[in-house]
Design an enzyme around this catalytic site. Structure first.
Site, PDB file in Angstrom:
ATOM      1  N   LYS A  41       0.758  -1.488  -0.134  1.00 14.04           N
ATOM      2  CA  LYS A  41       0.014  -0.083   0.016  1.00 14.04           C
ATOM      3  C   LYS A  41       0.754   1.073   0.013  1.00 14.04           C
ATOM      4  O   LYS A  41       0.504   2.191  -0.656  1.00 14.04           O
ATOM      5  CB  LYS A  41      -1.141   0.103   1.294  1.00 14.04           C
ATOM      6  CG  LYS A  41      -0.288   0.167   2.431  1.00 14.04           C
ATOM      7  CD  LYS A  41      -1.425  -0.201   3.593  1.00 14.04           C
ATOM      8  CE  LYS A  41      -0.809  -0.167   4.851  1.00 14.04           C
ATOM      9  NZ  LYS A  41      -1.320  -0.880   6.064  1.00 14.04           N
ATOM     10  N   ARG A 135      -8.044  -1.036  16.738  1.00 10.31           N
ATOM     11  CA  ARG A 135      -8.237  -0.851  15.253  1.00 10.31           C
ATOM     12  C   ARG A 135      -9.068  -1.923  15.049  1.00 10.31           C
ATOM     13  O   ARG A 135     -10.184  -2.232  15.616  1.00 10.31           O
ATOM     14  CB  ARG A 135      -7.280  -0.726  14.388  1.00 10.31           C
ATOM     15  CG  ARG A 135      -7.210   0.427  13.109  1.00 10.31           C
ATOM     16  CD  ARG A 135      -6.327   0.400  12.323  1.00 10.31           C
ATOM     17  NE  ARG A 135      -6.171  -0.791  11.679  1.00 10.31           N
ATOM     18  CZ  ARG A 135      -4.812  -0.748  10.730  1.00 10.31           C
ATOM     19  NH1 ARG A 135      -4.183   0.154  10.388  1.00 10.31           N
ATOM     20  NH2 ARG A 135      -4.807  -1.975   9.859  1.00 10.31           N
TER      21      ARG A 135
HETATM   22  C1  LIG Z   1      -0.472  -1.532   6.427  1.00 11.14           C
HETATM   23  C2  LIG Z   1      -0.697  -3.144   7.141  1.00 11.14           C
HETATM   24  C3  LIG Z   1       0.288  -3.978   7.428  1.00 11.14           C
HETATM   25  C4  LIG Z   1       1.743  -3.641   7.197  1.00 11.14           C
HETATM   26  O1  LIG Z   1       2.194  -2.593   8.112  1.00 11.14           O
HETATM   27  P1  LIG Z   1       3.701  -2.253   8.229  1.00 11.14           P
HETATM   28  O2  LIG Z   1       3.940  -1.630   9.304  1.00 11.14           O
HETATM   29  O3  LIG Z   1       3.907  -1.494   6.890  1.00 11.14           O
HETATM   30  O4  LIG Z   1       4.661  -3.752   7.907  1.00 11.14           O
HETATM   31  C5  LIG Z   1      -0.174  -5.028   7.853  1.00 11.14           C
HETATM   32  N1  LIG Z   1      -1.574  -5.339   8.254  1.00 11.14           N
HETATM   33  C6  LIG Z   1      -2.440  -4.636   8.159  1.00 11.14           C
HETATM   34  C7  LIG Z   1      -3.766  -4.946   8.167  1.00 11.14           C
HETATM   35  C8  LIG Z   1      -2.213  -3.393   7.590  1.00 11.14           C
HETATM   36  O5  LIG Z   1      -3.215  -2.547   7.477  1.00 11.14           O
END
Ligand SMILES: *Cc1c(COP(=O)(O)O)cnc(C)c1O
Length: 356
Positions: A41, A135
Site C-alpha cells: 500500500k 483498530r
Molecule cells: C498496513 C498494514 C500492514 C503492514 O504494516 P507495516 O507496518 O507497513 O509492516 C499489515 N497489516 C495491516 C492490516 C495493515 O493495514
C-alpha cells in the site's frame, strides 16, 4: 514541457535494495517458520516494485485498496492477492479481484459469500481478532460465535485468524499477545475440527518480539510493508541488521538561493495554513527555496541527505537554511523519507517515479 522538465521533483527507487530487503526478511522470518506477505500500500501497488517482491520469493501481496490490487493484476503480477481493508460496498469486487481478505464484520462476510456463490468461487478470509490496539478485530470473547457463523457460509473458506497491533493504539506485539493469538487458533481448531492455514500475527512492529521470543507458537505469518521498504522495525524505528534504509530518495530543485534575514519583517499575521509563525532572529543566513511542497509530500517526514535544515514549507515550496552549502538555483537537493513522507510522495501525481 520537455521530458527533461518533467523529472523533477522525483523519487528514485533502488529496486536491487528492495529485492535484498525482501529476501533477507523472508529468510529471517522463515528460519522460525513464519511466512512473509508483502504489503504494497505504501507504494500504491506499484507493479514494478510488486514484480521485484515476487521475484524475491514473496508469494502473497497485500494492499488496502482494490484499485491497487487491480493495478498489479493488470500488470500480470503472478502472486496471490490479499485485501487488508474490506468495505461492505465493494464485496463484489473483493470476490472478483482478491484471493484472501482480512475481515471482522459478519455483514461483510455474508455479502462476500453471496457474490462468491454467484461467481462460483471460494473466497478465503482471515478473521481479525482485537488484541488491544483498538483498530480492526472481533473481540476474543466473540470469536467462537463468529467462526460458527462463518463456517456455515457457502463460497467462504475460513483460512485463518490474525491480529494487528502497534497501528492505532501503539500496543506492542509481545509474547503475551502472540501467545494469546496462538491459543485462540488452537481453541478454534479444536472446537470446530478445522486447520487454520494462516495465523497472521501482525506487521513490521513484530520484529522485536520475533527476535526475542523463544517460541513463536502457532504464529506462521506476518504482513510486512515498512520493514521491507524502509529497513526498520516500527516500535522505535530502529534499522534492522543487514537491511537497506535508503531505498527511496526524493530529489527536488533549488528555485531560489539568497542571503536574507532569518526574521520576517513587517506586521505578523497568519501564514498559508492559518498559523501565526514564530521565528528566532539569527541574523543574516543563506536561504534557499525548493520546488516541492506540502501538496507533493509530507514535508515533516523528510530528512536532508546533506547538511542543510528545513525551515518550513507551504503548498508548493520548502524553505531551507542552506548553511555552509553553495547551492544555487537549478541545483538539486536530496532527502530520505519516513513512512508518511513515502506514502505521500508515492501517492502524489506530481512526483515522478524513477527506478534504478
Ligand atoms: C498496513 C498494514 C500492514 C503492514 O504494516 P507495516 O507496518 O507497513 O509492516 C499489515 N497489516 C495491516 C492490516 C495493515 O493495514
Amino acid at each position: 514541457m520537455s521530458s527533461i522538465d518533467m523529472i523533477i521533483p522525483r523519487i528514485e527507487i533502488d529496486l536491487g535494495k528492495i529485492a535484498h530487503n525482501a529476501k533477507t526478511l523472508k529468510e529471517l522470518y522463515g528460519s522460525k517458520g513464519i511466512d512473509v506477505i508483502g504489503v504494497t500500500k505504501v507504494v500504491c501497488g506499484d507493479p514494478v516494485i510488486a514484480g521485484v517482491l515476487v521475484k524475491s520469493g514473496i508469494a502473497i501481496l497485500a494492499d488496502s485498496r482494490i484499485s491497487n490490487i487491480v493495478r498489479m493484476r493488470d500488470a500480470d503480477i503472478h502472486a496471490q492477492f490479499l485485501l487488508l481493508r474490506t468495505p461492505l460496498s465493494q464485496s463484489e469486487s473483493v470476490v472478483k479481484y482478491v484471493d484472501i481478505s482480512l475481515n471482522s464484520e459478519l455483514s461483510v462476510i455474508n455479502e462476500i459469500s453471496k457474490y462468491a456463490v454467484k461467481q462460483n468461487i471460494t473466497h478465503k478470509i482471515i478473521l481479525m481478532v482485537e488484541l488491544g490496539d483498538l483498530r480492526e478485530g472481533i473481540m476474543p470473547s466473540d470469536l467462537g460465535k463468529a467462526v460458527n457463523e462463518v463456517i456455515k457460509l457457502k463460497g467462504i473458506e475460513l483460512a485463518g485468524i490474525g491480529s494487528n497491533l502497534a497501528c492505532f493504539g501503539g500496543i506492542k506485539p509481545n509474547d503475551e499477545k502472540m501467545g494469546y493469538l496462538s491459543l485462540l487458533a488452537e481453541d478454534t481448531e479444536k472446537k470446530f475440527g478445522l486447520t487454520l492455514a494462516f495465523i497472521s500475527g501482525g506487521n513490521s512492529a513484530n520484529y522485536d518480539w520475533f527476535m526475542s521470543t523463544k517460541n513463536v507458537g502457532r504464529i506462521n505469518n506476518l504482513r510486512l510493508g515498512e520493514s521491507i521498504f524502509l529497513g526498520r522495525e516500527t516500535l522505535d524505528r530502529k534499522p534492522i541488521t543487514d537491511l537497506f534504509t535508503d531505498i527511496f530518495t526524493l530529489i527536488a530543485e533549488v528555485i531560489e538561493s539568497k542571503t536574507k534575514p532569518s526574521l520576517p519583517f513587517g506586521d505578523v499575521c497568519q501564514d498559508a495554513f492559518g498559523n501565526i509563525p514564530k521565528f528566532i532572529d539569527r541574523g543574516l543566513m543563506k536561504r534557499a527555496i525548493l520546488g516541492v511542497g506540502l501538496q507533493d509530500v509530507l514535508v515533516s517526514g523528510l530528512t536532508p541527505v546533506s547538511d542543510i535544515d528545513i525551515l518550513g514549507a507551504s503548498s508548493d515550496h520548502i524553505i531551507i537554511d542552506a548553511k555552509q552549502s553553495e547551492i544555487k538555483a537549478g541545483d538539486t537537493v536530496e532527502f530520505n523519507l519516513n513512512y508518511g513522507a513515502l506514502l505521500s510522495a508515492m501517492t502524489s501525481p506530481y512526483i515522478i517515479k524513477i527506478y534504478k
